[in-house]
Design a protein around this motif. Structure first.
Motif, PDB file in Angstrom:
ATOM      1  N   ARG A   2      56.336  -6.205  49.255  1.00  0.00           N
ATOM      2  CA  ARG A   2      55.161  -5.345  49.450  1.00  0.00           C
ATOM      3  C   ARG A   2      54.621  -4.868  48.103  1.00  0.00           C
ATOM      4  O   ARG A   2      53.409  -4.894  47.862  1.00  0.00           O
ATOM      5  CB  ARG A   2      55.528  -4.151  50.318  1.00  0.00           C
ATOM      6  N   HIS A   3      55.499  -4.449  47.223  1.00  0.00           N
ATOM      7  CA  HIS A   3      55.059  -3.950  45.919  1.00  0.00           C
ATOM      8  C   HIS A   3      54.475  -5.068  45.067  1.00  0.00           C
ATOM      9  O   HIS A   3      53.507  -4.854  44.325  1.00  0.00           O
ATOM     10  CB  HIS A   3      56.222  -3.258  45.208  1.00  0.00           C
ATOM     11  N   ARG A   4      55.031  -6.273  45.179  1.00  0.00           N
ATOM     12  CA  ARG A   4      54.446  -7.423  44.486  1.00  0.00           C
ATOM     13  C   ARG A   4      52.995  -7.623  44.908  1.00  0.00           C
ATOM     14  O   ARG A   4      52.108  -7.823  44.064  1.00  0.00           O
ATOM     15  CB  ARG A   4      55.270  -8.669  44.813  1.00  0.00           C
ATOM     16  N   ASP A   5      52.733  -7.574  46.210  1.00  0.00           N
ATOM     17  CA  ASP A   5      51.374  -7.779  46.708  1.00  0.00           C
ATOM     18  C   ASP A   5      50.439  -6.678  46.230  1.00  0.00           C
ATOM     19  O   ASP A   5      49.271  -6.937  45.905  1.00  0.00           O
ATOM     20  CB  ASP A   5      51.383  -7.842  48.235  1.00  0.00           C
TER      21      ASP A   5
ATOM     22  N   ASN B  35      56.537  -3.954  35.786  1.00  0.00           N
ATOM     23  CA  ASN B  35      57.501  -4.340  36.807  1.00  0.00           C
ATOM     24  C   ASN B  35      57.637  -5.860  36.831  1.00  0.00           C
ATOM     25  O   ASN B  35      57.019  -6.565  36.009  1.00  0.00           O
ATOM     26  CB  ASN B  35      57.079  -3.789  38.175  1.00  0.00           C
ATOM     27  N   HIS B  36      58.423  -6.347  37.766  1.00  0.00           N
ATOM     28  CA  HIS B  36      58.757  -7.767  37.823  1.00  0.00           C
ATOM     29  C   HIS B  36      57.522  -8.649  38.021  1.00  0.00           C
ATOM     30  O   HIS B  36      57.524  -9.820  37.598  1.00  0.00           O
ATOM     31  CB  HIS B  36      59.748  -8.004  38.970  1.00  0.00           C
ATOM     32  N   THR B  37      56.476  -8.121  38.632  1.00  0.00           N
ATOM     33  CA  THR B  37      55.249  -8.891  38.847  1.00  0.00           C
ATOM     34  C   THR B  37      54.227  -8.675  37.741  1.00  0.00           C
ATOM     35  O   THR B  37      53.651  -9.639  37.219  1.00  0.00           O
ATOM     36  CB  THR B  37      54.637  -8.536  40.212  1.00  0.00           C
ATOM     37  N   SER B  38      54.007  -7.429  37.364  1.00  0.00           N
ATOM     38  CA  SER B  38      52.977  -7.152  36.354  1.00  0.00           C
ATOM     39  C   SER B  38      53.320  -7.762  35.007  1.00  0.00           C
ATOM     40  O   SER B  38      52.441  -7.989  34.179  1.00  0.00           O
ATOM     41  CB  SER B  38      52.758  -5.649  36.204  1.00  0.00           C
ATOM     42  N   ILE B  39      54.592  -8.069  34.785  1.00  0.00           N
ATOM     43  CA  ILE B  39      55.004  -8.641  33.505  1.00  0.00           C
ATOM     44  C   ILE B  39      54.363 -10.009  33.277  1.00  0.00           C
ATOM     45  O   ILE B  39      54.214 -10.457  32.141  1.00  0.00           O
ATOM     46  CB  ILE B  39      56.555  -8.703  33.428  1.00  0.00           C
ATOM     47  N   VAL B  40      53.935 -10.679  34.368  1.00  0.00           N
ATOM     48  CA  VAL B  40      53.150 -11.906  34.221  1.00  0.00           C
ATOM     49  C   VAL B  40      51.709 -11.713  34.687  1.00  0.00           C
ATOM     50  O   VAL B  40      50.800 -12.386  34.186  1.00  0.00           O
ATOM     51  CB  VAL B  40      53.793 -13.093  34.972  1.00  0.00           C
ATOM     52  N   ALA B  41      51.474 -10.797  35.629  1.00  0.00           N
ATOM     53  CA  ALA B  41      50.114 -10.587  36.143  1.00  0.00           C
ATOM     54  C   ALA B  41      49.164 -10.085  35.062  1.00  0.00           C
ATOM     55  O   ALA B  41      47.952 -10.312  35.144  1.00  0.00           O
ATOM     56  CB  ALA B  41      50.138  -9.595  37.310  1.00  0.00           C
TER      57      ALA B  41
END
Length: 312
Positions: A33-36, A279-285
């Protein structure tokens, strides 16, 4: 060398910083959910991100499997001998694509192409169709393709840097240091391990334990021997470790653990960056947006690497 980004997220709007501040401390409670939420927050920025001067050549095959495919991103004005950045996506070993949307992960390779590199966005086979250590085979096959063909796109086959995120980072690390896989980084000049799973575990705190089991197997007695961190002493190429402040549970710990083991084995500390606020997603987003700290550090790392290793 431990680095921490100053003024994290300062380049972004109040609304995006609010989302990141709310999601970060509770990241591990519901990572999907947090990734999305994070991708949705970055989508407007990526939609408006600069892409002028970047040419994408899509759907090139580096193997026979339908997922053994890659896209090349190159500057439109592309003299020969540009450094090459190969991005290996995540997905907990059982999911993920090189393009999870029209904007991601194209943002990563677009940014590197805008900086004068040739970017390669590779896809790979998934568990349970393949199991350890075959993910490293796909990385090796993509490197071999790049060694043979990247000069056609202006790239330097002796300057191939692998950037692996999450499970993709596992495959890159296995390629770089696991003697069972047997590649020992051959053909690459260095690796960047971004929020990578460097220790295989099926702990209750691991939200992707099922994916670890699908790829590494259900025998806990074998997981340590199959973990990249166990083979840190054998790391054969320069490495840059990147972790997020709000990473998937224990991935930041494993990143620091492997960096420490590399330091002990080599007698000096490798580059280690903790990206505060991310976070784990924003580090590439966040690639190809206003914040360029991680990208700039990767390019600085690349500048220190002379050429690929080879056993030939």
């Amino acid at each position: 060398m431990l680095m921490r980004n100053p003024r994290p997220l300062s380049a972004y709007s109040d609304e995006l910083r609010r989302v990141m501040a709310e999601v970060g401390p509770v990241w591990g409670r519901d990572i999907r959910r947090h990734r999305d939420l994070v991708w949705a927050a970055f989508e407007p920025l990526l939609r408006e991100a600069p892409r002028d001067g970047v040419v994408r050549v899509a759907g090139l095959r580096y193997g026979d499997h339908p997922r053994q495919v890659l896209d090349v991103y190159r500057p439109a004005m592309s003299p020969a001998k540009r450094p090459v950045v190969v991005f290996v996506h995540g997905g907990a070993f059982v999911r993920g694509e090189r393009d999870i949307s029209p904007l991601a992960y194209a943002n990563v390779l677009t940014w590197f192409a805008r900086q004068g590199c040739v970017g390669i966005n590779m896809e790979y086979r998934l568990a349970p169709e393949i199991r350890y250590p075959l993910g490293a085979d796909d990385v090796a096959a993509a490197v071999a393709w790049a060694r043979e063909h990247v000069d056609e796109y202006g790239g330097d086959p002796e300057r191939i840097l692998l950037v692996g995120h999450s499970a993709g980072g596992t495959h890159v690390a296995t390629f770089a240091c696991d003697p069972v896989a047997g590649y020992m980084g051959e053909g690459a000049c260095g690796v960047v391990l971004v929020s990578a799973r460097l220790r295989a575990d099926r702990l209750a705190v691991n939200p992707n334990a099922a994916g670890v089991e699908a790829y590494f197997g259900a025998n806990d007695a074998l997981l340590d021997a199959r973990s990249p961190v166990t083979h840190a002493h054998a790391l054969a190429v320069p490495a840059f470790f990147v972790i997020a402040q709000y990473d998937n549970p224990l991935l930041d710990v494993y990143g620091v653990e492997m960096a420490h083991r590399v330091a002990v084995a080599q007698g000096h500390a490798p580059n280690l960056l903790r990206l505060a606020g991310h976070n784990h997603t924003s580090i590439v987003a966040h690639f190809n947006t206003a914040e360029e700290i991680l990208g700039d550090e990767i390019l600085a790392f690349l500048d220190t690497i002379p050429a690929a290793i080879s056993r030939s």
